[in-house]
Design an enzyme around this catalytic site. Structure first.
Site, PDB file in Angstrom:
ATOM      1  N   PHE A 148       0.861  -1.187   0.000  1.00  0.00           N
ATOM      2  CA  PHE A 148       0.000   0.000   0.000  1.00  0.00           C
ATOM      3  C   PHE A 148       0.891   1.228   0.000  1.00  0.00           C
ATOM      4  O   PHE A 148       1.766   1.370   0.853  1.00  0.00           O
ATOM      5  CB  PHE A 148      -0.920   0.025   1.220  1.00  0.00           C
ATOM      6  CG  PHE A 148      -1.906   1.156   1.189  1.00  0.00           C
ATOM      7  CD1 PHE A 148      -3.119   1.017   0.514  1.00  0.00           C
ATOM      8  CD2 PHE A 148      -1.628   2.360   1.817  1.00  0.00           C
ATOM      9  CE1 PHE A 148      -4.027   2.073   0.469  1.00  0.00           C
ATOM     10  CE2 PHE A 148      -2.530   3.416   1.774  1.00  0.00           C
ATOM     11  CZ  PHE A 148      -3.734   3.265   1.099  1.00  0.00           C
ATOM     12  N   ASP A 233       9.125   2.822   1.252  1.00  0.00           N
ATOM     13  CA  ASP A 233       7.945   3.525   1.749  1.00  0.00           C
ATOM     14  C   ASP A 233       7.901   3.315   3.260  1.00  0.00           C
ATOM     15  O   ASP A 233       7.500   2.263   3.742  1.00  0.00           O
ATOM     16  CB  ASP A 233       6.691   2.966   1.072  1.00  0.00           C
ATOM     17  CG  ASP A 233       5.395   3.580   1.589  1.00  0.00           C
ATOM     18  OD1 ASP A 233       5.424   4.230   2.665  1.00  0.00           O
ATOM     19  OD2 ASP A 233       4.361   3.401   0.943  1.00  0.00           O
ATOM     20  N   LYS A 262       2.596  10.210   8.129  1.00  0.00           N
ATOM     21  CA  LYS A 262       1.907   9.727   9.334  1.00  0.00           C
ATOM     22  C   LYS A 262       2.501  10.319  10.610  1.00  0.00           C
ATOM     23  O   LYS A 262       2.238  11.455  10.947  1.00  0.00           O
ATOM     24  CB  LYS A 262       1.876   8.202   9.344  1.00  0.00           C
ATOM     25  CG  LYS A 262       0.888   7.601   8.328  1.00  0.00           C
ATOM     26  CD  LYS A 262       0.677   6.130   8.545  1.00  0.00           C
ATOM     27  CE  LYS A 262      -0.304   5.509   7.552  1.00  0.00           C
ATOM     28  NZ  LYS A 262      -1.698   5.919   7.763  1.00  0.00           N
TER      29      LYS A 262
END
Length: 412
Positions: A148, A233, A262
């Site tokens: 993702f 990532d 995040k």
């Protein structure tokens, strides 16, 4: 002159969950309760019901809610300068970039507003680097199934979950996928046409799946062999989540490009792409940009978060809390036999349901909420935990006691 509908009464109008369905696009289906305030790892809803927060805004609230260092930084910067755009620069952005570069392999930083935007920048940079250095034929991007990388059309295509990318028309081309931890499959697919390999050093949304050490090193070696860039990532694994500032620092493998978001802002929207000066040089003025990227408010808050997180006390504390979580989750499983596996690193943990409970992870999320604990899922079979990195031990004990009661009710 007419008054817009309901404008006169909007300030007095009570906010309800039903109102969400009236005024919000239905791409989300949030819980029935509405949180209104938080402190540390506790949250209260409109009815003043208290919850222990093990969700952390999906691995975002790394210092919990309303941490004084973040409140202070936001207040101080809010009284100075809110926004300029990148026609100018600003002190918080430069300070934060310098701290990130000093603490990592990177020389230079690009700021965005989210993980998806940071990943979009990384992918565009990789393509531009390949074009400039090797020509138009070197454009293949390889990523991994169950990965993702965001919700922009480019990043959602690179992410290896078709359910998120299908149904929107033709996809960006030259993007291919292989299974995570399958080095042989990757080796067969790579060639001199490969521009970059993008991977999470621990798959989050795909089910909290850790890579084999040999796999990570093998990916690095294959990228070197085929003159391709390795993109990590670290949107979810980064900024202390696994017990080091970034997960790559525990793996003995250094990427060419790293993305972060995040927890980077601890709840204030910000993303970043980190890379070397040589690679960064291919994003010349005008090739990429962002109106809000590097916003002074966001960078001031993120700098305050950095100063707290990047300490031995916090990072070693993450590992201690990991052990505590895993032990207490195992105790729950010993009593109720619902988990096949309890896995993950640091405070990005997953409890995979066994075959009896397969596909019912959301039932555990909902049952937990009913008992006053907020958890996440990572696919239909994994209950995910991503709490504050500095969550108090008593909150871990209390939250997992509540989760245990939820499991007990489900298991009968």
């Amino acid at each position: 002159m007419s008054t817009p509908k309901s404008a006169a009464n909007s300030a007095q109008q009570a906010v309800t969950r039903a109102m969400f369905d009236e005024v919000m696009v239905p791409n989300y289906n949030p819980a029935k309760m509405i949180p209104v305030r938080g402190e540390g790892s506790r949250v209260w809803d409109q009815a003043d019901t208290e919850y222990v927060d093990f969700a952390g805004g999906i691995a975002v609230n790394c210092l919990g809610h309303c941490h004084p260092a973040m409140v202070s930084a936001l207040t101080e910067q809010g009284n100075k300068l809110w926004h300029l755009s990148n026609v100018f620069t600003n002190e918080p952005a430069i300070r934060l970039a310098k701290k990130l570069a000093d603490a990592t392999f990177a020389d230079q930083v690009y700021f965005a507003n989210s993980g998806a935007e940071a990943n979009e920048a990384a992918l565009k940079l990789a393509r531009r680097w390949a074009l400039d250095n090797h020509g138009e034929q070197k454009q293949q991007i390889i990523a991994f199934t169950k990965g993702f990388h965001g919700r922009t059309f480019f990043t959602v295509t690179v992410g290896g979950q078709p359910a998120y990318s299908e149904g929107f028309g033709p996809k960006p081309g030259a993007v291919e996928h292989v299974a995570y931890n399958d080095l042989e499959a990757l080796e067969k697919l790579m060639s001199e046409k490969t521009c970059a390999v993008m991977m999470e050093p621990l798959q989050g949304e795909g089910g909290i799946i850790s890579p084999d050490q040999e796999f990570v090193q093998g990916v690095r070696d294959l990228c070197d062999k085929h003159h391709a860039l390795l993109i990590f990532d670290e949107v979810q694994t980064g900024f202390g989540r696994t017990g080091s500032l970034y997960a790559y620092q525990q793996l003995g493998v250094t990427p060419d490009i790293l993305t972060s978001a995040k927890a980077l802002g601890g709840g204030f929207p910000i993303g970043a792409m980190l890379t070397t000066a040589t690679i960064a040089s291919h994003l010349k003025p005008g090739t990429h940009g962002s109106t809000y990227g590097g916003n002074p408010l966001a960078c001031a808050v993120a700098e305050a978060v950095f100063d707290v997180v990047n300490t031995d006390e916090v990072l070693s504390g993450v590992k201690q809390r990991e052990s505590m979580f895993k032990k207490l989750l195992q105790d729950i499983n010993d009593r109720h036999n619902v988990f096949k596996d309890i896995r993950g690193q640091g405070l990005l943990l997953g409890a995979e349901l066994n075959d009896t409970w397969a596909g019912k992870a959301r039932d555990f999320l909902n049952a937990g909420a009913d008992e006053g604990v907020m958890v996440l899922i990572a696919g239909p079979n994994v209950v995910r935990f991503a709490p504050s990195l500095i969550i108090r031990e008593q909150d871990i004990i209390e939250g997992l006691a509540r989760f245990g009661r939820a499991v007990a009710k489900l298991a009968g």
